[in-house]
Design an enzyme around this catalytic site. Structure first.
Site, short mmCIF file in Angstrom:
data_model
loop_
_atom_site.label_atom_id
_atom_site.label_comp_id
_atom_site.label_asym_id
_atom_site.label_seq_id
_atom_site.Cartn_x
_atom_site.Cartn_y
_atom_site.Cartn_z
N GLY A 88 0.83 -1.21 0.00
CA GLY A 88 0.00 0.00 0.00
C GLY A 88 0.85 1.25 0.00
O GLY A 88 2.09 1.19 -0.11
N PHE A 89 0.20 2.36 0.15
CA PHE A 89 0.87 3.67 0.09
C PHE A 89 1.90 3.80 1.22
O PHE A 89 3.12 3.83 0.97
CB PHE A 89 -0.22 4.75 0.12
N ILE A 90 1.46 3.84 2.46
CA ILE A 90 2.42 4.04 3.56
C ILE A 90 3.30 2.80 3.72
O ILE A 90 4.52 2.90 3.92
CB ILE A 90 1.68 4.35 4.89
N ASP A 139 0.26 -8.68 1.78
CA ASP A 139 -0.76 -7.79 1.21
C ASP A 139 -1.67 -8.57 0.26
O ASP A 139 -1.19 -9.40 -0.51
CB ASP A 139 -0.07 -6.63 0.45
N GLY A 148 -3.74 -1.87 -2.48
CA GLY A 148 -2.31 -1.71 -2.76
C GLY A 148 -1.97 -2.25 -4.13
O GLY A 148 -2.82 -2.78 -4.84
N LEU A 165 -0.14 -2.51 9.03
CA LEU A 165 -0.75 -1.38 8.31
C LEU A 165 -1.89 -1.81 7.40
O LEU A 165 -2.60 -0.95 6.86
CB LEU A 165 0.33 -0.66 7.46
N ALA A 177 -1.34 0.44 13.08
CA ALA A 177 -1.71 1.74 12.51
C ALA A 177 -3.17 2.03 12.81
O ALA A 177 -4.06 1.29 12.42
CB ALA A 177 -1.51 1.71 10.99
N TYR A 204 -15.36 1.94 10.30
CA TYR A 204 -13.91 2.15 10.26
C TYR A 204 -13.40 2.66 11.60
O TYR A 204 -12.47 2.10 12.20
CB TYR A 204 -13.59 3.15 9.15
N LYS A 242 -11.14 0.50 14.19
CA LYS A 242 -9.80 0.99 14.52
C LYS A 242 -9.68 1.23 16.04
O LYS A 242 -8.65 0.98 16.64
CB LYS A 242 -9.47 2.26 13.74
P1 NAD Z 1 -3.46 1.72 1.46
O1 NAD Z 1 -4.82 1.34 0.98
O2 NAD Z 1 -2.51 2.20 0.44
O3 NAD Z 1 -2.82 0.55 2.31
C1 NAD Z 1 -3.55 -0.49 2.91
C2 NAD Z 1 -2.98 -1.79 2.37
O4 NAD Z 1 -3.62 -2.89 3.04
C3 NAD Z 1 -3.21 -1.98 0.88
O5 NAD Z 1 -2.00 -2.32 0.24
C4 NAD Z 1 -4.22 -3.12 0.80
O6 NAD Z 1 -4.09 -3.89 -0.38
C5 NAD Z 1 -3.89 -3.88 2.06
N1 NAD Z 1 -4.99 -4.71 2.54
C6 NAD Z 1 -6.30 -4.38 2.67
N2 NAD Z 1 -7.01 -5.41 3.13
C7 NAD Z 1 -6.12 -6.43 3.31
C8 NAD Z 1 -6.24 -7.77 3.75
N3 NAD Z 1 -7.43 -8.28 4.11
N4 NAD Z 1 -5.12 -8.52 3.81
C9 NAD Z 1 -3.91 -8.03 3.43
N5 NAD Z 1 -3.74 -6.78 2.99
C10 NAD Z 1 -4.84 -5.99 2.94
O7 NAD Z 1 -3.68 2.86 2.58
P2 NAD Z 1 -2.62 3.63 3.48
O8 NAD Z 1 -3.02 5.04 3.42
O9 NAD Z 1 -1.23 3.26 3.14
O10 NAD Z 1 -2.99 3.08 4.92
C11 NAD Z 1 -2.11 2.30 5.72
C12 NAD Z 1 -2.64 2.24 7.14
O11 NAD Z 1 -2.67 3.54 7.70
C13 NAD Z 1 -4.07 1.69 7.24
O12 NAD Z 1 -4.15 0.89 8.41
C14 NAD Z 1 -4.91 2.92 7.41
O13 NAD Z 1 -6.10 2.66 8.13
C15 NAD Z 1 -3.97 3.81 8.20
N6 NAD Z 1 -4.27 5.24 8.02
C16 NAD Z 1 -3.85 5.91 6.91
C17 NAD Z 1 -4.14 7.27 6.79
C18 NAD Z 1 -3.68 8.11 5.62
O14 NAD Z 1 -3.84 9.32 5.68
N7 NAD Z 1 -3.10 7.55 4.57
C19 NAD Z 1 -4.85 7.93 7.80
C20 NAD Z 1 -5.27 7.20 8.89
C21 NAD Z 1 -4.95 5.86 9.00
#
Ligand code: NAD
Length: 311
Positions: A10-12, A31, A36, A76, A117, A149, A153
């Site tokens: 994913g992104f982060i 993942d 992602g 994450l 996260a 959500y 969380k």
């Molecule tokens: P993202 O969607 O890019 O990353 C989430 C990843 O989890 C993806 O790669 C997705 O394919 C994977 N995923 C989803 N369901 C899955 C499963 N059942 N099994 C395995 N992998 C799975 O989003 P992000 O922004 O990188 O978020 C990362 C974390 O940070 C998450 O937990 C999100 O809740 C938290 N978060 C992010 C933000 C933000 O601003 N980006 C804000 C608050 C919280």
């Protein structure tokens, strides 16, 4: 460190994989590629210290096997994005709740330290000045349409705390506030990449609501290095820590900055929340983190300004 990064494509997560590999650690990303993308990890393919395992955190046996050799777990993976959450609240709940349980339980069985996260959404609709980590504000008044959500969380945090307390293993909870940067996609409702994509394509920039809602956008490059540092810091263990940016802008200001920086001729199009996300949808007027705890614990100081983040 032998680390597992769930949501590593994913992104982060992918930036965290880059950071850990650059520091000489071994990393397994787990993942299911639902939001992602494998291409986020192209730069690591062929690296002997890196492996991507495609599968779900709902698969308990797989999670146990992947975590089996690790000493550190960064959790994450989650169902994210306003559309995913509003359209599929049950699925979001299942992944975010049971998936986290699987990951944390596997870490504890293995004796690995772990980071979970979480999100600013656990503060509910609080939009007071500078949100702090006070426990009594958690889920104070969650937004109805985001309840699955925010609630999942919030419960993830409890799962992390309770297991951390029982096992004595170091655990850290990070509450992210609007983190942005390269590889984030606008497909799931994230405002910065959506505005940039629309501006670059010369399409109307779709502002949800009246655009006066205010946000702070934090750079992924500021946030990611703080994650392993927090796990290395005993004073951070079994605590929730806010991470985000400190430059507050309205969504209208953001749109104007995007138009200016991309040299776009796009116009603004205002879309009512109901049209964008369905009836009853509300949004926080203001979301701004107080990151003084992260600063105190690991010297967290966001250095990237909004213009650097957009470009
Ligand atoms: P993202 O969607 O890019 O990353 C989430 C990843 O989890 C993806 O790669 C997705 O394919 C994977 N995923 C989803 N369901 C899955 C499963 N059942 N099994 C395995 N992998 C799975 O989003 P992000 O922004 O990188 O978020 C990362 C974390 O940070 C998450 O937990 C999100 O809740 C938290 N978060 C992010 C933000 C933000 O601003 N980006 C804000 C608050 C919280």
């Amino acid at each position: 460190m032998k680390a597992v990064v769930t949501g590593g494509a994913g992104f982060i997560g992918s930036h965290l994989c880059d950071h850990l590999i650059a520091q000489g650690h071994e990393v397994i990303a787990l993942d299911d590629l639902s939001t992602g993308s494998e291409s986020n990890l192209d730069q690591l393919s062929g690296n002997p210290n890196f492996e991507l395992v495609k599968g779900s955190i709902l698969d308990k046996a797989l999670v146990g096997a992947v975590v089996g050799e690790a000493d550190t777990v960064f959790h994450l993976a989650a169902a994210v994005g306003v559309h995913t959450i509003v359209d599929k609240p049950l699925e979001s709940l299942r992944v975010n709740l049971h998936g986290t349980e699987n990951v944390v339980e596997a870490a504890v069985r293995r004796g690995a330290r772990y980071l979970v996260a979480s999100t600013s959404e656990v503060y509910g609709k609080n939009d007071a000045d500078g949100l702090t980590e006070d426990a009594d504000r958690i889920l104070g008044s969650p937004l109805k349409s985001r309840w699955s959500y925010a609630a999942a969380k919030g419960l993830d945090e409890l799962v992390a705390y309770v297991h951390g307390g029982d096992s004595g293993l170091p655990c850290v909870i990070t509450r992210f506030f609007n983190i942005v940067g390269p590889r984030q996609t606008g497909r799931y409702g994230m405002v910065v990449p959506r505005f940039v994509e629309q501006a670059l394509c010369g399409e109307p920039i779709t502002v949800h609501g009246d655009g006066t809602q205010r946000r702070c956008f934090g750079s992924v490059f500021d946030v990611v290095p703080a994650l392993p540092l927090l796990l290395d810091t005993p004073a951070a263990h079994n605590r929730a820590v806010n991470l985000g940016g400190l430059e507050e802008v309205s969504v209208l200001d953001l749109a104007a900055r995007v138009i200016e920086l991309t040299g776009s001729a796009s116009e603004l199009r205002f879309v009512p929340y109901e049209e964008a996300y369905g009836e009853g949808y509300e949004d926080m007027r203001r979301r701004m983190p107080d990151t003084s705890l992260a600063a105190e614990l690991v010297g967290y100081t966001p250095t990237r300004r909004l213009d650097d983040i957009i470009l």
